[in-house]
Design an enzyme around this catalytic site. Structure first.
Site, mmCIF file in Angstrom:
data_model
loop_
_atom_site.group_PDB
_atom_site.id
_atom_site.type_symbol
_atom_site.label_atom_id
_atom_site.label_comp_id
_atom_site.label_asym_id
_atom_site.label_seq_id
_atom_site.Cartn_x
_atom_site.Cartn_y
_atom_site.Cartn_z
ATOM 1 N N HIS A 4 -1.159 5.014 5.225
ATOM 2 C CA HIS A 4 -2.403 4.247 5.228
ATOM 3 C C HIS A 4 -3.605 5.190 5.177
ATOM 4 C CE1 HIS A 4 -5.470 1.706 7.484
ATOM 5 N NE2 HIS A 4 -5.162 0.951 6.457
ATOM 6 N N GLU A 47 -1.582 5.420 0.050
ATOM 7 C CA GLU A 47 -2.544 4.359 -0.234
ATOM 8 C C GLU A 47 -3.896 4.903 -0.698
ATOM 9 O OE1 GLU A 47 -4.759 2.504 2.758
ATOM 10 O OE2 GLU A 47 -4.751 0.536 1.818
ATOM 11 N N ASP A 64 -7.815 3.265 -1.259
ATOM 12 C CA ASP A 64 -8.783 2.167 -1.325
ATOM 13 C C ASP A 64 -9.788 2.567 -2.401
ATOM 14 O OD1 ASP A 64 -7.923 0.452 0.884
ATOM 15 O OD2 ASP A 64 -8.463 2.150 2.146
ATOM 16 N N HIS A 87 -12.585 3.695 1.938
ATOM 17 C CA HIS A 87 -12.129 2.442 2.538
ATOM 18 C C HIS A 87 -13.185 1.357 2.482
ATOM 19 C CE1 HIS A 87 -11.420 -0.496 5.794
ATOM 20 N NE2 HIS A 87 -10.210 -0.454 5.296
ATOM 21 N N GLU A 89 -5.714 -0.235 -3.450
ATOM 22 C CA GLU A 89 -6.314 -1.521 -3.075
ATOM 23 C C GLU A 89 -7.651 -1.675 -3.780
ATOM 24 O OE1 GLU A 89 -7.068 -2.314 1.124
ATOM 25 O OE2 GLU A 89 -8.290 -4.054 0.608
HETATM 26 CA CA CA Z 1 -6.498 -0.599 2.394
#
Ligand code: CA
Length: 332
Positions: free
Chosen positions: A28, A55, A57, A70, A161
């Site tokens: 994360h 991950e 963002d 993020h 994301e």
């Molecule tokens: Ca995220």
């Protein structure tokens, strides 16, 4: 010795791979429990700890380049307020969208802090303001991961994301329309590639599968309950009818850990049927976020939470700031 696989055996191997015999460990924002989130250092550490996916963002810069942050604002993870005083909006916040990549590259990325007080969000983690870490563009990060895959012979995936697509649209920008061509360029636009695209906005998920023709893996992120942005009704989407509807579009769901494990103490702990109902609908479950320094009251420690999620809730993957703790559980 060269091994020649017959077609029937090849099919068996492909099926095994598709079944993902153990839960996926998704780093994360990188190994963000140990190093500032979304820095390449945090990604390299997560890679070395054995994460299956890293991950990202993604938000847009002023010059339309996807960058890895993020939040849409960048004043809690960088020194933007010091380097560019006066460039905040009327709400007092500094936004990635108001800075070119050349400007963002002048910033130092820091451990997350409160923009008002300067205090660390997670006091036990890497010190705020220490170190020399640069803002990373999405494409730079893909090249970094693919470079590591080449040098190690592994196939660690990416897990981007799309952040706040509706907000970007209001600002006159189309985030997905910029990100998808990059994913296609690097070979991630099919279901059998090591990439999951995730988003909290249902309208955008529909658009990705419809208008934008995205054929790779997709994860619908779910808040706990209630409504979210972009036509999203989290409560409905977690019902059997909602999951069946989602299964026509996405490969899995990403709900908070509290949707899978509840209780005010370990003795009152209950595991919900969400992952089981999702599986029946044909969906994987990748809950977020295991943090050793922010545990739910239903467990005594991080080890217990990993065990409950993997062995009792039977989730298919887990977002974590501490990939090493989850890998340790799997090795036992
Ligand atoms: Ca995220």
């Amino acid at each position: 010795m060269r091994c020649v696989l017959r077609p029937a055996l090849l099919l068996a191997v492909a099926t095994l791979a598709a079944a993902e015999p153990r839960p996926l460990i998704i780093a994360h924002r990188g190994a963000s429990g140990y190093l500032p989130e979304h820095t390449l250092a945090a990604k390299a550490l997560a890679y070395g700890q054995g994460a299956d996916f890293l991950e990202q963002d993604v938000v847009l810069s002023k010059d339309g380049v996807p960058v890895v942050f993020h939040d849409t604002h960048i004043d809690t993870t960088t020194d933007v307020a010091k380097k560019f005083p006066g460039r905040q909006r009327t709400d007092g916040r500094f936004y990635a969208l108001d800075f070119t990549v050349a400007e963002l590259k002048q910033l130092n990325v820091s451990e997350r802090f409160n923009a008002q007080t300067g205090k660390a969000t997670f006091p036990q983690r890497f010190p705020v303001g220490i170190g020399s870490f640069q803002v990373v563009t999405f494409e730079e990060e893909i090249r970094f991961v693919q470079g590591l895959n080449r040098s190690t012979g592994r196939n660690v995936g990416i897990y981007p994301e799309l952040k706040a697509p509706a907000w970007h649209r209001k600002e006159g920008r189309d985030l997905a329309a910029v990100v998808l061509p990059i994913l296609r360029k690097y070979g991630y636009d099919a279901k059998d590639t090591a990439c999951y695209v995730q988003c909290f906005e249902y309208a955008e998920i529909k658009r990705l599968r419809g208008e934008l023709g995205w054929s790779g893996k997709l994860i619908m992120l779910l808040g706990g309950k209630g409504k979210g942005p972009g036509e999203t009704d989290f409560t409905y989407l977690q019902t059997d009818a909602g999951l069946a509807e989602l299964a026509k579009l996405v490969d899995g769901i990403g709900a908070p850990i509290s949707s899978h494990v509840t209780g005010k103490s370990p003795s009152e702990r209950q595991v919900t049927d969400l992952a089981g109902r999702a599986r029946k609908a044909g969906l994987k479950s990748h809950p977020y976020t295991l943090r050793a320094d922010e545990l739910p009251k239903s467990v005594k420690d991080a080890d217990e939470l990993v065990r409950v999620l993997f062995d009792e809730a039977k989730v298919d993957g887990l977002f974590t700031d501490f990939p090493d703790l989850c890998i340790r559980h799997l090795k036992r």
